[in-house]
Design a protein around this motif. Structure first.
Motif, PDB file in Angstrom:
ATOM      1  N   SER A  63      -7.871  15.769  -6.540  1.00  0.00           N
ATOM      2  CA  SER A  63      -7.594  16.497  -7.773  1.00  0.00           C
ATOM      3  C   SER A  63      -6.958  15.605  -8.826  1.00  0.00           C
ATOM      4  O   SER A  63      -6.961  15.937 -10.010  1.00  0.00           O
ATOM      5  N   GLU A  64      -6.401  14.444  -8.409  1.00  0.00           N
ATOM      6  CA  GLU A  64      -5.763  13.550  -9.352  1.00  0.00           C
ATOM      7  C   GLU A  64      -6.727  12.525  -9.918  1.00  0.00           C
ATOM      8  O   GLU A  64      -6.383  11.768 -10.805  1.00  0.00           O
ATOM      9  N   ILE A  65      -7.949  12.458  -9.376  1.00  0.00           N
ATOM     10  CA  ILE A  65      -8.925  11.474  -9.827  1.00  0.00           C
ATOM     11  C   ILE A  65      -9.661  12.008 -11.041  1.00  0.00           C
ATOM     12  O   ILE A  65     -10.243  13.079 -11.000  1.00  0.00           O
TER      13      ILE A  65
ATOM     14  N   TYR B 103      -8.819   0.880  -1.242  1.00  0.00           N
ATOM     15  CA  TYR B 103      -9.550  -0.182  -1.917  1.00  0.00           C
ATOM     16  C   TYR B 103     -11.046   0.097  -1.967  1.00  0.00           C
ATOM     17  O   TYR B 103     -11.621   0.663  -1.041  1.00  0.00           O
ATOM     18  N   ALA B 104     -11.652  -0.340  -3.082  1.00  0.00           N
ATOM     19  CA  ALA B 104     -13.096  -0.253  -3.238  1.00  0.00           C
ATOM     20  C   ALA B 104     -13.575  -1.474  -4.015  1.00  0.00           C
ATOM     21  O   ALA B 104     -12.867  -1.997  -4.884  1.00  0.00           O
ATOM     22  N   ALA B 105     -14.771  -1.932  -3.704  1.00  0.00           N
ATOM     23  CA  ALA B 105     -15.398  -3.032  -4.426  1.00  0.00           C
ATOM     24  C   ALA B 105     -16.647  -2.510  -5.120  1.00  0.00           C
ATOM     25  O   ALA B 105     -17.282  -1.566  -4.649  1.00  0.00           O
TER      26      ALA B 105
ATOM     27  N   LYS C 204     -11.305  -2.251  -7.133  1.00  0.00           N
ATOM     28  CA  LYS C 204     -10.432  -1.180  -7.609  1.00  0.00           C
ATOM     29  C   LYS C 204      -9.464  -0.796  -6.498  1.00  0.00           C
ATOM     30  O   LYS C 204      -9.836  -0.773  -5.325  1.00  0.00           O
ATOM     31  N   ALA C 205      -8.231  -0.505  -6.890  1.00  0.00           N
ATOM     32  CA  ALA C 205      -7.211  -0.088  -5.932  1.00  0.00           C
ATOM     33  C   ALA C 205      -6.529   1.163  -6.454  1.00  0.00           C
ATOM     34  O   ALA C 205      -6.308   1.309  -7.652  1.00  0.00           O
ATOM     35  N   ASN C 206      -6.180   2.053  -5.538  1.00  0.00           N
ATOM     36  CA  ASN C 206      -5.621   3.343  -5.945  1.00  0.00           C
ATOM     37  C   ASN C 206      -4.608   3.798  -4.915  1.00  0.00           C
ATOM     38  O   ASN C 206      -4.946   4.007  -3.738  1.00  0.00           O
ATOM     39  N   TRP C 207      -3.328   3.931  -5.349  1.00  0.00           N
ATOM     40  CA  TRP C 207      -2.282   4.425  -4.472  1.00  0.00           C
ATOM     41  C   TRP C 207      -1.575   5.590  -5.159  1.00  0.00           C
ATOM     42  O   TRP C 207      -2.005   6.033  -6.218  1.00  0.00           O
TER      43      TRP C 207
ATOM     44  N   SER D 139       0.831  -1.206   0.000  1.00  0.00           N
ATOM     45  CA  SER D 139       0.000   0.000   0.000  1.00  0.00           C
ATOM     46  C   SER D 139       0.862   1.250   0.000  1.00  0.00           C
ATOM     47  O   SER D 139       1.909   1.314   0.632  1.00  0.00           O
ATOM     48  N   PHE D 140       0.373   2.252  -0.731  1.00  0.00           N
ATOM     49  CA  PHE D 140       1.070   3.533  -0.814  1.00  0.00           C
ATOM     50  C   PHE D 140       0.143   4.639  -0.346  1.00  0.00           C
ATOM     51  O   PHE D 140      -1.008   4.423   0.006  1.00  0.00           O
ATOM     52  N   SER D 141       0.637   5.867  -0.380  1.00  0.00           N
ATOM     53  CA  SER D 141      -0.167   6.997   0.081  1.00  0.00           C
ATOM     54  C   SER D 141      -1.354   7.214  -0.831  1.00  0.00           C
ATOM     55  O   SER D 141      -1.334   6.881  -2.009  1.00  0.00           O
TER      56      SER D 141
END
Length: 640
Positions: free
Chosen positions: A29-31, A412-414, A457-460, A22-24
């Protein structure tokens, strides 16, 4: 056994994704926000309960791609079938669906060709001046009407982005082997309340020899142009309009039905024109949460064929669409609803020999639709859409789609979704083509598809990814190649059994100091149940994927784009000369390598060297049609 293997594949991929360090957290604003294909309402990609791929302007520029197929090859769920040389018929199947089950939008205008079975021939879509590509997989008829069974592919050009860009002109010219020449110009001007963007592209090539016999190359020429005007009358009223035209000439080979059953050198030519137009008025009253939009769309596709200089017939397809949509937002919810009218017109022409192919047909559809998205709780987001279609030729149809996204934590999101989509029969399927070889079936019923999907979905900070599993049931699938013994000809008919498709789509991106790496993988199991006998769907690879790497090579002047796209084994039908029977053949797996190396001379000048099929791989997407050979293109760009 099939279901067990699929579940095992899903479990393995999910565990692999979840076990990644896992990262920060990525900032808001980046989405990116998906506003075209996924919904009529703005929605963040991380909240969308579905599988979507997005290629931005920087991705497209880095690739140096000439044709759109260069960009979407390797995207999750995408199977391409191209009959050889540039300009040859190029079909796309998403998640095992049929070629006319993908709805394609160009600057918001539906581009499916009514005259050619409502499919889109991707061979005539150049990537020059394209700034964004979005592929939303799964049923989308609730939002976009008939045909959006496999998904929606939305293409945005420079003339359709409405971003009030500053004035400027960009010129590009290129030359390569096989007599290939390209050129493009893009001009943007913003004067007070009026913004105008115009572009034009030229592509010409001597092409490849697609026939395994003979040595004749099949050439292709394409001229595409577009213009957009955007005028803000005041704070409440905005008027927009865009126009796009395509003119092309494609040389193609015929089939030797007497001795080999394979393509043979022929003097066949298709001349085609495409016209898309859209007018839109937006009304947004001040100090209110309400706005509305009224739009008029027009699309025309015209194709004329000649064989050895003689008329071989052609088609014209037209779409006229009028849409009025109202939008309203409150608290954490957005809703939209409206009405739509669609008229489709079909004309076929050709020489009268064993029958008269000349005909004109049309149908009308009246639709009512609604859509909503919002937060059910702090961590649960939902989207809902429904549509009712009243067609002049068929029973009323209802399409729907609903989904939930659950944000576990900041990484994380499902998500889960369920949707139903429809596809009305084509005019050719209902009314026939050439009377001596194919007759229509006016009793055909629309195809219907239901699909459910679950994913993670995963987002770091530097890594993001998504994985999804889907299952689709297609009912009343239309088989357009049914032999009628009493008449000695072929026709179309609804298949009695269901077509079942299930699969896994995976997409990952990783940004490092050394460049950006993207990876995708798709698993597909598509079978057709016909009279109790299951058979594998044709021209669909069970396994496929891609690796893409972009880097500036640690300098401010150089850039590198490299892509490996793998297509697994597929099956296709070969029709040998009479009296032999048709047989199903396996097409070998292949990997295509693409490289684009860029060099920025200064702020205005830039060079690029693009190589397609670097290793000159020999491959086939369709039995007998040789794939495109290695192609090299050197281009120069000037901006002012």
């Amino acid at each position: 056994m099939r279901t067990q293997l699929t579940r095992a594949a899903v479990a393995t991929a999910v565990l692999s994704c979840l076990s990644t360090p896992s990262f920060s957290q990525t900032t808001d604003s980046e989405i990116e926000t998906l506003t075209v294909t996924g919904s009529r309402l703005p929605i963040q990609l991380t909240k969308l309960p579905g599988s979507v791929s997005v290629l931005t302007e920087s991705d497209i520029n880095a690739s140096g791609a000439i044709q759109l197929t260069d960009l979407i090859r390797g995207l999750p769920g995408v199977s391409l079938s191209q009959s050889g040389s540039p300009g040859g018929l190029t079909e796309v199947r998403v998640r095992g669906s049929e070629t006319n089950h993908l709805l394609v939008l160009i600057d918001g205008v539906v581009a499916n060709d009514v005259g050619q079975g409502s499919l889109v021939d991707l061979a005539h879509l150049n990537s020059a001046n394209v700034v964004r590509i979005e592929l939303l997989r799964g049923p989308q008829s609730a939002r976009w009407g008939s045909g959006a069974i496999g998904g929606v592919l939305s293409i945005t050009t420079k003339a359709g982005q409405f971003d009030n860009a500053s004035s400027g002109v960009t010129l590009t010219a290129g030359a390569g082997n096989q007599g290939t020449y390209t050129g493009s110009v893009n001009a943007t001007s913003q004067i007070k309340k009026l913004g105008v963007t115009a572009y034009a592209n030229y592509f010409n090539t001597d092409g490849d020899n697609v026939s395994r016999m003979g040595s004749e190359d099949d050439g292709y020429q394409n001229v595409t142009a577009g213009v957009n005007a955007n005028y803000a009358f005041n704070d409440e009223h905005t008027f927009m309009g865009n126009l796009r035209t395509v003119n092309y000439e494609n040389q193609y080979d015929g089939t030797d039905f007497v001795t080999t059953g394979l393509p043979a050198d022929s003097d066949n030519v298709t001349d085609g024109t495409q016209l898309s137009a859209k007018l839109r008025w937006e009304f947004a009253p001040n100090a209110t949460a309400y706005r509305s939009a009224l739009s008029l769309q027009y699309r025309k596709d015209e194709n004329d064929n000649t064989t050895s200089g003689l008329d071989a017939g052609g088609t014209t397809g037209e779409r006229v669409e009028l849409n009025w949509t109202s939008f309203y937002s409150f608290e954490n919810w957005q809703v939209a609803g409206g009405v739509e009218y669609l008229q489709r017109l079909f004309a076929q022409r050709g020489p009268i020999s064993f029958g008269d192919p000349n005909q004109k047909q049309h149908d009308n559809t009246y639709s009512v639709f609604a859509e909503a998205n919002g937060e059910l709780s702090e961590n649960v987001f939902t989207t809902l859409s429904i549509r009712h279609d009243s067609n002049s030729e068929f029973d009323n149809a209802i399409s729907y789609r609903g989904g939930l996204t659950w944000q576990f934590d900041k990484h994380y999101a499902a998500f889960a979704s369920l949707g139903r989509a429809v596809k009305t029969p084509t005019f050719t399927e209902r009314f026939g083509f050439f009377p001596a070889s194919f007759i229509g079936n006016p009793n055909l019923q629309p195809e219907t598809s239901e699909e459910w999907e679950v994913g993670v979905k995963a987002n770091w900070a530097n890594i993001s990814g998504q994985i999804s599993y889907y299952h689709t049931d297609l009912e009343d699938e239309i088989n357009g190649f049914v032999f009628i013994p009493d008449l000695g000809t072929f026709s179309a008919d609804n298949v009695a059994g269901d077509s079942n498709r299930e699969g896994v789509d995976v997409e990952l991106t990783w940004s490092t100091d050394y460049g950006n790496l993207g990876a995708s993988y798709s698993y597909l199991d598509a079978e057709q149940d016909n009279a109790g006998m299951a058979s594998t769907e044709l021209r669909r690879a069970r396994h496929q994927g891609a690796l893409t790497y972009t880097s500036n090579l640690g300098t401010e002047r150089f850039s590198l784009y490299a892509k490996l796209a793998y297509t697994g084994t597929r099956f296709d039908t070969f029709f040998p000369p009479f009296p032999a029977s048709a047989e199903t053949l396996a097409l070998s797996a292949y990997t295509l390598a693409t490289v684009n190396l860029g060099y920025r001379i200064d702020e205005k000048w830039q060079l690029a060297l693009k190589v397609n099929n670097v290793f000159d791989t020999d491959y086939e997407d369709i039995v007998g049609f040789a794939g495109q050979e290695r192609r090299t293109l050197l281009s120069v760009t000037y901006s002012m």
